[in-house]
Write a protein that holds these residues in place. Sequence first.
Motif, PDB file in Angstrom:
ATOM      1  N   SER A 110       0.820  -1.217   0.000  1.00  0.00           N
ATOM      2  CA  SER A 110       0.000   0.000   0.000  1.00  0.00           C
ATOM      3  C   SER A 110       0.856   1.270   0.000  1.00  0.00           C
ATOM      4  N   VAL A 111       2.123   1.148   0.405  1.00  0.00           N
ATOM      5  CA  VAL A 111       2.962   2.344   0.591  1.00  0.00           C
ATOM      6  C   VAL A 111       3.798   2.618  -0.663  1.00  0.00           C
ATOM      7  N   PHE A 112       3.897   3.895  -1.053  1.00  0.00           N
ATOM      8  CA  PHE A 112       4.784   4.272  -2.165  1.00  0.00           C
ATOM      9  C   PHE A 112       6.214   4.308  -1.625  1.00  0.00           C
ATOM     10  N   LEU A 113       6.823   3.137  -1.530  1.00  0.00           N
ATOM     11  CA  LEU A 113       8.141   3.003  -0.891  1.00  0.00           C
ATOM     12  C   LEU A 113       9.204   3.815  -1.629  1.00  0.00           C
ATOM     13  N   GLU A 114       9.036   3.927  -2.955  1.00  0.00           N
ATOM     14  CA  GLU A 114      10.063   4.578  -3.785  1.00  0.00           C
ATOM     15  C   GLU A 114      10.114   6.098  -3.581  1.00  0.00           C
ATOM     16  N   TYR A 115       9.158   6.661  -2.866  1.00  0.00           N
ATOM     17  CA  TYR A 115       9.157   8.109  -2.628  1.00  0.00           C
ATOM     18  C   TYR A 115      10.253   8.550  -1.656  1.00  0.00           C
ATOM     19  N   TYR A 116      10.725   7.615  -0.840  1.00  0.00           N
ATOM     20  CA  TYR A 116      11.680   8.008   0.211  1.00  0.00           C
ATOM     21  C   TYR A 116      12.920   7.116   0.218  1.00  0.00           C
ATOM     22  N   PRO A 117      13.772   7.225  -0.826  1.00  0.00           N
ATOM     23  CA  PRO A 117      14.970   6.369  -0.853  1.00  0.00           C
ATOM     24  C   PRO A 117      15.886   6.663   0.336  1.00  0.00           C
ATOM     25  N   ARG A 118      16.635   5.658   0.728  1.00  0.00           N
ATOM     26  CA  ARG A 118      17.654   5.747   1.806  1.00  0.00           C
ATOM     27  C   ARG A 118      17.075   6.072   3.184  1.00  0.00           C
ATOM     28  N   THR A 119      15.778   5.875   3.372  1.00  0.00           N
ATOM     29  CA  THR A 119      15.188   6.164   4.683  1.00  0.00           C
ATOM     30  C   THR A 119      14.533   4.906   5.264  1.00  0.00           C
ATOM     31  N   GLY A 120      13.956   5.062   6.442  1.00  0.00           N
ATOM     32  CA  GLY A 120      13.238   3.946   7.062  1.00  0.00           C
ATOM     33  C   GLY A 120      11.930   4.418   7.680  1.00  0.00           C
ATOM     34  N   ILE A 121      10.971   3.537   7.702  1.00  0.00           N
ATOM     35  CA  ILE A 121       9.700   3.795   8.392  1.00  0.00           C
ATOM     36  C   ILE A 121       9.521   2.660   9.402  1.00  0.00           C
ATOM     37  N   ASP A 122       9.326   3.025  10.664  1.00  0.00           N
ATOM     38  CA  ASP A 122       9.159   2.010  11.715  1.00  0.00           C
ATOM     39  C   ASP A 122       7.719   1.982  12.207  1.00  0.00           C
TER      40      ASP A 122
END
Length: 244
Positions: A110-122
């Motif tokens: 569901s998440v647009f993962l490619e919007y935030y390269p080099r980061t993390g979501i916890d």
Amino acid sequence: MSRKPEKLIDKKGLRLDGRKPDELRPIKIEVGVLPNTDGSAYIQQGKNKILAGVYGPRELHPKHLALPDRTVLRCRYRMAPFSVQERKSPAPSRRDIELSKVIREALEPSVFLEYYPRTGIDIHIEVLQADGGTRCASITAASLALADAGIPMQDLVTACAAGKVDNTIVLDLMDTEDKEGGADVPVALMPNLNAITLLQMDGILSLEEFEKAANLALEGCRKIYPMQKEALKAKYVSVKEVEE
Ligand code: UDP
């Protein structure tokens, strides 16, 4: 020790808690309940009480885990020692580790993962009280916490289980039905896209029963989806009122 109930469905076709086979437990959802997180949600589904908190997108530690083309979604599902009848050890069990993975995989599409390269979501999930179906309720709450954190998503993810007790296919199993019943089929759905992100089965079902249970679980997801949207709206109406 609790005695095994004689029957899980009575003569009138009602379940131990008085529900009809296709009835959900009462659900209460709140968004934005933890000010120290970037996004959060709380769900009560029957006797389940679950909190989800999200941090991110932010710099990922340890840094070597970072990916050049997308964010890394991490999820930790945890049951409080007092969440179940028999005290649960606070150390992560095999089940906690498995559910953390299963929940992450249900939310990832569901998440647009490619919007935030080099980061993390916890995503942190804390089960305060458990009564069956915590993986599904956790997914429903965690998806809202992601939305509350302002993370761009294709759709919310809604989850619900169905299963078999006393030869009847029933929706949203509670703990006794989960343990004493014949099977459990947890499903997660992106309702607007009509895309399934989780499908599991515990127990034994015929093909016909499986189809019936999976369809009933999907119906359950479609009933919970408007409640999620209402909870999100309620948060933003309250923020707007404070600002005005
Ligand atoms: N449960 C328990 N002790 C534990 C783990 C689980 O009593 O250490 C109970 C809890 O009520 C949970 C239920 O067993 O909701 C069913 O667990 P399952 O592994 O099927 O996952 P869930 O149905 O919660 O997604």
